[in-house]
Design an enzyme around this catalytic site. Structure first.
Site, mmCIF file in Angstrom:
data_model
loop_
_atom_site.group_PDB
_atom_site.id
_atom_site.type_symbol
_atom_site.label_atom_id
_atom_site.label_comp_id
_atom_site.label_asym_id
_atom_site.label_seq_id
_atom_site.Cartn_x
_atom_site.Cartn_y
_atom_site.Cartn_z
ATOM 1 N N THR A 1 45.550 36.832 37.401
ATOM 2 C CA THR A 1 45.261 35.469 38.456
ATOM 3 C C THR A 1 45.678 34.588 37.606
ATOM 4 O O THR A 1 46.487 33.450 36.879
ATOM 5 C CB THR A 1 45.715 35.827 40.231
ATOM 6 O OG1 THR A 1 46.167 36.425 40.347
ATOM 7 C CG2 THR A 1 46.514 34.535 40.431
ATOM 8 N N LEU B 1 40.252 35.413 43.757
ATOM 9 C CA LEU B 1 39.495 36.492 43.809
ATOM 10 C C LEU B 1 40.069 37.429 42.706
ATOM 11 O O LEU B 1 39.320 38.603 42.073
ATOM 12 C CB LEU B 1 39.826 36.857 44.942
ATOM 13 C CG LEU B 1 39.509 38.598 44.911
ATOM 14 C CD1 LEU B 1 37.958 38.479 45.447
ATOM 15 C CD2 LEU B 1 39.503 39.014 46.315
ATOM 16 N N SER B 2 41.426 37.413 42.135
ATOM 17 C CA SER B 2 42.506 37.770 40.975
ATOM 18 C C SER B 2 42.100 37.207 39.570
ATOM 19 O O SER B 2 42.569 36.520 38.997
ATOM 20 C CB SER B 2 43.723 38.351 41.094
ATOM 21 O OG SER B 2 44.865 38.716 40.174
ATOM 22 N N PRO B 3 40.864 37.933 39.112
ATOM 23 C CA PRO B 3 41.243 37.630 37.900
ATOM 24 C C PRO B 3 42.367 37.589 36.187
ATOM 25 O O PRO B 3 42.341 36.816 35.150
ATOM 26 C CB PRO B 3 39.829 38.329 36.715
ATOM 27 C CG PRO B 3 39.577 39.307 37.617
ATOM 28 C CD PRO B 3 40.618 39.577 39.134
#
Length: 186
Positions: free
Chosen positions: A21, A17-19
């Site tokens: 990351t 979900l985390s860009p």
């Protein structure tokens, strides 16, 4: 933690979900042979981490301030950011919230009233509604910036999108510290 053959192990806890990351994921994968490291990929759940480290009381406090003293939202928010990201201080305990409000100039008696409001249905509903509104615009993280241009909302995610925002607004991006415009003395 050491890997086989004396190689160092680097763990990457991630949620797709985390860009941000994803950027870290790609960099570590590219550097694993350059740095001679073992990259251990550790799937995690970002929402679970956010929930466990919680800013709920702080955001309810800021919401209460927005409802009663909107002129203090900017300064109290800035003090809370300073506490957590600059001085590594708590933002979840009542004393912490009151300290941030005091540094922001909110009178103590008003800060106490705001603190009492954070458990009220009005504050909880207002924060929930604001969060749902961001989701309705398509937000998937924060900061979520919605620019309304010619009646159309445009969502920008992240703190690195200001050049694109400026273009949409027909303005020029002057970097993170633009020169201050001189005030006219008329």
């Amino acid at each position: 933690m050491a890997g086989g053959g004396g190689r160092k192990v680097v763990e990457l806890f991630f949620d797709v979900l985390s860009p941000y990351t994803w950027l870290g994921f790609e960099v570590l994968c590219r550097y694993r042979s350059i740095w001679n490291i073992d990259v251990k990929l550790r799937p995690g759940f970002l929402s679970g981490i956010i929930h466990a480290t919680g800013s709920l009381s702080a955001m309810r406090f800021v919401t209460a301030i927005d409802m009663a003293h909107p002129e203090f939202v900017e300064s109290v928010s800035r003090e809370l950011w300073k506490r957590i990201w600059s001085t590594d201080e708590d933002i979840t305990q009542p004393e912490s919230l009151l300290s941030a409000a005091q540094k922001a100039g909110l009178p103590s008696e008003e800060a106490q009233k705001m603190l009492k409001m954070i458990s009220s249905p009005e504050v909880k509903n207002r924060l929930r509604d604001s969060t749902e509104e961001a989701l309705n615009y398509g937000a998937f993280g924060m900061p979520a910036i919605v620019a309304h241009v010619k009646g159309t909302p445009h969502l920008f995610f992240g703190c690195d999108r200001f050049e694109l925002l400026a273009h949409l607004l027909g303005e020029k991006w002057l970097g993170p510290l633009p020169p201050v415009k001189a005030k006219s003395h008329m």
